[in-house]
Design a protein around this motif. Sequence first.
Motif, PDB file in Angstrom:
ATOM      1  N   GLN A   2       0.807  -1.220   0.000  1.00 43.03           N
ATOM      2  CA  GLN A   2       0.000   0.000   0.000  1.00 43.03           C
ATOM      3  C   GLN A   2       0.838   1.267   0.000  1.00 43.03           C
ATOM      4  O   GLN A   2       0.293   2.361  -0.164  1.00 43.03           O
ATOM      5  N   GLU A   3       2.150   1.159   0.160  1.00 39.79           N
ATOM      6  CA  GLU A   3       2.985   2.351   0.087  1.00 39.79           C
ATOM      7  C   GLU A   3       3.424   2.575  -1.360  1.00 39.79           C
ATOM      8  O   GLU A   3       3.866   1.652  -2.046  1.00 39.79           O
ATOM      9  N   PHE A   4       3.302   3.841  -1.818  1.00 39.63           N
ATOM     10  CA  PHE A   4       3.652   4.202  -3.185  1.00 39.63           C
ATOM     11  C   PHE A   4       4.521   5.450  -3.179  1.00 39.63           C
ATOM     12  O   PHE A   4       4.373   6.320  -2.312  1.00 39.63           O
ATOM     13  N   GLU A   5       5.414   5.531  -4.170  1.00 41.23           N
ATOM     14  CA  GLU A   5       6.066   6.807  -4.476  1.00 41.23           C
ATOM     15  C   GLU A   5       5.170   7.433  -5.541  1.00 41.23           C
ATOM     16  O   GLU A   5       5.183   7.041  -6.702  1.00 41.23           O
ATOM     17  N   VAL A   6       4.357   8.412  -5.125  1.00 42.26           N
ATOM     18  CA  VAL A   6       3.245   8.849  -5.960  1.00 42.26           C
ATOM     19  C   VAL A   6       3.654   9.733  -7.132  1.00 42.26           C
ATOM     20  O   VAL A   6       2.916   9.825  -8.120  1.00 42.26           O
ATOM     21  N   HIS A   7       4.803  10.407  -7.044  1.00 44.36           N
ATOM     22  CA  HIS A   7       5.202  11.249  -8.175  1.00 44.36           C
ATOM     23  C   HIS A   7       5.425  10.396  -9.422  1.00 44.36           C
ATOM     24  O   HIS A   7       4.849  10.648 -10.485  1.00 44.36           O
ATOM     25  N   SER A   8       6.233   9.375  -9.305  1.00 43.86           N
ATOM     26  CA  SER A   8       6.485   8.498 -10.459  1.00 43.86           C
ATOM     27  C   SER A   8       5.240   7.701 -10.829  1.00 43.86           C
ATOM     28  O   SER A   8       4.999   7.415 -12.002  1.00 43.86           O
ATOM     29  N   LEU A   9       4.425   7.349  -9.833  1.00 41.11           N
ATOM     30  CA  LEU A   9       3.188   6.625 -10.109  1.00 41.11           C
ATOM     31  C   LEU A   9       2.252   7.461 -10.979  1.00 41.11           C
ATOM     32  O   LEU A   9       1.704   6.979 -11.980  1.00 41.11           O
ATOM     33  N   LEU A  10       2.081   8.714 -10.619  1.00 35.99           N
ATOM     34  CA  LEU A  10       1.172   9.588 -11.363  1.00 35.99           C
ATOM     35  C   LEU A  10       1.704   9.943 -12.746  1.00 35.99           C
ATOM     36  O   LEU A  10       0.929  10.277 -13.645  1.00 35.99           O
ATOM     37  N   GLN A  11       2.996   9.849 -12.928  1.00 32.57           N
ATOM     38  CA  GLN A  11       3.554  10.082 -14.262  1.00 32.57           C
ATOM     39  C   GLN A  11       3.059   9.034 -15.252  1.00 32.57           C
ATOM     40  O   GLN A  11       2.940   9.314 -16.448  1.00 32.57           O
ATOM     41  N   THR A  12       2.753   7.828 -14.769  1.00 34.05           N
ATOM     42  CA  THR A  12       2.230   6.810 -15.686  1.00 34.05           C
ATOM     43  C   THR A  12       0.845   7.202 -16.192  1.00 34.05           C
ATOM     44  O   THR A  12       0.480   6.882 -17.330  1.00 34.05           O
ATOM     45  N   TYR A  13       0.078   7.899 -15.362  1.00 27.85           N
ATOM     46  CA  TYR A  13      -1.242   8.381 -15.794  1.00 27.85           C
ATOM     47  C   TYR A  13      -1.112   9.543 -16.775  1.00 27.85           C
ATOM     48  O   TYR A  13      -1.727   9.532 -17.840  1.00 27.85           O
ATOM     49  N   THR A  14      -0.326  10.543 -16.418  1.00 26.31           N
ATOM     50  CA  THR A  14      -0.216  11.700 -17.308  1.00 26.31           C
ATOM     51  C   THR A  14       0.458  11.323 -18.622  1.00 26.31           C
ATOM     52  O   THR A  14       0.160  11.908 -19.663  1.00 26.31           O
ATOM     53  N   MET A  15       1.350  10.335 -18.578  1.00 26.00           N
ATOM     54  CA  MET A  15       1.955   9.859 -19.821  1.00 26.00           C
ATOM     55  C   MET A  15       0.886   9.307 -20.754  1.00 26.00           C
ATOM     56  O   MET A  15       0.872   9.604 -21.957  1.00 26.00           O
ATOM     57  N   SER A  70     -12.513   8.487  -4.896  1.00 25.72           N
ATOM     58  CA  SER A  70     -13.732   7.674  -4.922  1.00 25.72           C
ATOM     59  C   SER A  70     -13.460   6.229  -4.520  1.00 25.72           C
ATOM     60  O   SER A  70     -14.386   5.497  -4.138  1.00 25.72           O
ATOM     61  N   LYS A  71     -12.187   5.821  -4.575  1.00 26.80           N
ATOM     62  CA  LYS A  71     -11.830   4.422  -4.290  1.00 26.80           C
ATOM     63  C   LYS A  71     -10.876   4.253  -3.107  1.00 26.80           C
ATOM     64  O   LYS A  71     -10.854   3.181  -2.484  1.00 26.80           O
ATOM     65  N   PHE A  72     -10.105   5.296  -2.805  1.00 27.93           N
ATOM     66  CA  PHE A  72      -9.032   5.137  -1.825  1.00 27.93           C
ATOM     67  C   PHE A  72      -8.996   6.294  -0.827  1.00 27.93           C
ATOM     68  O   PHE A  72      -9.557   7.358  -1.059  1.00 27.93           O
ATOM     69  N   ARG A  73      -8.302   6.030   0.276  1.00 33.88           N
ATOM     70  CA  ARG A  73      -7.885   7.090   1.187  1.00 33.88           C
ATOM     71  C   ARG A  73      -6.370   7.208   1.099  1.00 33.88           C
ATOM     72  O   ARG A  73      -5.667   6.237   0.802  1.00 33.88           O
ATOM     73  N   ILE A  74      -5.882   8.412   1.365  1.00 40.41           N
ATOM     74  CA  ILE A  74      -4.438   8.659   1.363  1.00 40.41           C
ATOM     75  C   ILE A  74      -3.988   8.837   2.806  1.00 40.41           C
ATOM     76  O   ILE A  74      -4.580   9.636   3.552  1.00 40.41           O
ATOM     77  N   GLU A  75      -2.972   8.111   3.207  1.00 37.68           N
ATOM     78  CA  GLU A  75      -2.471   8.197   4.578  1.00 37.68           C
ATOM     79  C   GLU A  75      -0.954   8.333   4.565  1.00 37.68           C
ATOM     80  O   GLU A  75      -0.285   7.843   3.641  1.00 37.68           O
ATOM     81  N   PRO A  76      -0.383   8.984   5.577  1.00 40.43           N
ATOM     82  CA  PRO A  76       1.082   9.012   5.685  1.00 40.43           C
ATOM     83  C   PRO A  76       1.616   7.602   5.879  1.00 40.43           C
ATOM     84  O   PRO A  76       0.970   6.774   6.527  1.00 40.43           O
ATOM     85  N   VAL A 123       3.582   7.804   0.301  1.00 41.32           N
ATOM     86  CA  VAL A 123       2.375   7.753   1.123  1.00 41.32           C
ATOM     87  C   VAL A 123       1.743   6.371   0.964  1.00 41.32           C
ATOM     88  O   VAL A 123       2.100   5.607   0.065  1.00 41.32           O
ATOM     89  N   ASN A 124       0.801   6.082   1.834  1.00 40.35           N
ATOM     90  CA  ASN A 124       0.002   4.867   1.688  1.00 40.35           C
ATOM     91  C   ASN A 124      -1.289   5.194   0.953  1.00 40.35           C
ATOM     92  O   ASN A 124      -1.946   6.195   1.255  1.00 40.35           O
ATOM     93  N   ILE A 125      -1.646   4.363  -0.018  1.00 42.21           N
ATOM     94  CA  ILE A 125      -2.932   4.462  -0.706  1.00 42.21           C
ATOM     95  C   ILE A 125      -3.743   3.242  -0.285  1.00 42.21           C
ATOM     96  O   ILE A 125      -3.391   2.104  -0.601  1.00 42.21           O
ATOM     97  N   VAL A 126      -4.839   3.489   0.464  1.00 40.27           N
ATOM     98  CA  VAL A 126      -5.579   2.426   1.114  1.00 40.27           C
ATOM     99  C   VAL A 126      -6.984   2.318   0.524  1.00 40.27           C
ATOM    100  O   VAL A 126      -7.724   3.320   0.518  1.00 40.27           O
ATOM    101  N   PRO A 127      -7.365   1.160   0.007  1.00 42.56           N
ATOM    102  CA  PRO A 127      -8.737   1.006  -0.500  1.00 42.56           C
ATOM    103  C   PRO A 127      -9.752   1.374   0.567  1.00 42.56           C
ATOM    104  O   PRO A 127      -9.649   0.928   1.707  1.00 42.56           O
ATOM    105  N   ARG A 128     -10.758   2.158   0.225  1.00 40.62           N
ATOM    106  CA  ARG A 128     -11.696   2.663   1.217  1.00 40.62           C
ATOM    107  C   ARG A 128     -12.514   1.552   1.860  1.00 40.62           C
ATOM    108  O   ARG A 128     -12.893   1.654   3.039  1.00 40.62           O
ATOM    109  N   LYS A 129     -12.777   0.484   1.155  1.00 44.10           N
ATOM    110  CA  LYS A 129     -13.590  -0.584   1.718  1.00 44.10           C
ATOM    111  C   LYS A 129     -12.885  -1.281   2.883  1.00 44.10           C
ATOM    112  O   LYS A 129     -13.512  -1.966   3.702  1.00 44.10           O
TER     113      LYS A 129
END
Length: 504
Positions: free
Chosen positions: A167-180, A464-470, A495-501
């Motif tokens: 559940q821990e992600f380096e979100v800068h590089s992760l989000l680059q896959t989306y914007t790419m 809509s799907k996740f919560r963001i936590e330190p 950060v941690n990206i945690v499924p809301r369910k």
Amino acid sequence: MWIFYFPAVISVLIVTLYFYFTRTFNYWKKRNVRGPEPVVFFGNLKDSALRKKNMGVVMEEMYNMFPEEKVIGIYRMTSPCLLVRDLDVIKHIMIKDFEVFSDRGVEFSKEGLGSNLFHADGETWRALRNRFTPIFTSGKLKNMFYLMHEGADNFIDHVSAECEKNQEFEVHSLLQTYTMSTIAACAFGISYDSIGDKVKALDIVDKIISEPSYAIELDMMYPGLLSKLNLSIFPTAVKNFFKSLVDNIVAQRNGKPSGRNDFMDLILELRQLGEVTSNKYGSSASSLEITDEVICAQAFVFYIAGYETSATTMAYMIYQLALNPDIQNKLIAEVDEVLKANDGKVTYDTVKEMKYLNKAFDETLRMYSIVEPLQRKATRDYKIPGTDVVIEKDTIVLISPRGIHYDPKYYDNPKQFNPDRFDAEEVGKRHPCAYLPFGLGQRNCIGMRFGRLQSLLCITKILSKFRIEPSKNTDRNLQVEPHRGLIGPKGGIRVNIVPRKLVS
């Protein structure tokens, strides 16, 4: 015998070099303009030139040194420049007297991507801006929205699958896959899957272009030299990559617009025209030939603008949401409410409808404006209104959005993340030049609505799907990466990206 004269020769050489590299350092003193004391060779940019600090951070520090001054005289290497602090003066430069400051003043080889819309000056810029503005109308963005939506859904599926492992992600590089994927689809008509093995190539290009070369400092010391010597601030490999990309897409479309109304269709329309004119902005008509170099340069700047800036802004926003769960709760409630009212669908209109989400995005850009500093060049001598200071022709003028955005005169407790600063009433109380993440006036960011839309869509899908936590590795004192030309987080953002369910 010569050995006895060697120390004297060295001493003379050192003294000569000292005087040469300090020859301009009385420029502002003679004009009674205050500023920080320059150092030999580097002027006031020693920390940024040595890559110890990001240029934007250095400008912010100088902004803060002289809180009572309207303008500050500084030296970029040996070149005298002016850092403007006063918002009324900024309004004159960016809006009222734009014709004097329409150029950015970064000249380099046209064959080396120098004719791109961001760096181009004069009639070249006017012609390009005239032609490319229509691609970012509301109608065009609505037509592109389904491509962004498809990319966002694929991104959420990817995050969901990864969450099962960690559940821990380096979100800068992760989000680059989306914007790419969104810039590839919306600008070049390439689906994410068809990029395939080009992802690694794109990562290589990102590493090259995101780190400023020392050609920038050479241009500061000798303005215009790069253009005269036909040198570029970008490696040849970057030019070759984008030329190959454009050539392949043009070949796939048989050299004709495909009906997608994307960036490459516009390029193909330009090729059919042969040239474009610049008379939209009130200047005398001047034509620009649409050469292969011009096309390649626009492909480059559209890719970078859509890819890097949005990913970085979203990463910073997610970081602040992790540190401010109360704000995140309000955003999640808004997202849930709007989606429920729209049968769970995220549309172009629902993204614009989420007022608190938009305010949080604006606050993110206040704290983390990506392009620093803003730069203009005087095209003639200009007397600053209300002062005795004359900006001489070809002088570079700089503005520090970070300095302004963190100035307590304009924003109370500026280091606090507070979306309520962007309530309509609060915005109305502020000077129109107190918020500058996209620049101002006719030369503001042409793609700001595109970047905003793709970013807010992605954040909506995430919340809509996740919560963001330190996480245990979340840095609560983020530093700015000194090696990147744009503002970005040093060491990334974890950060941690945690499924809301799964959240109780």
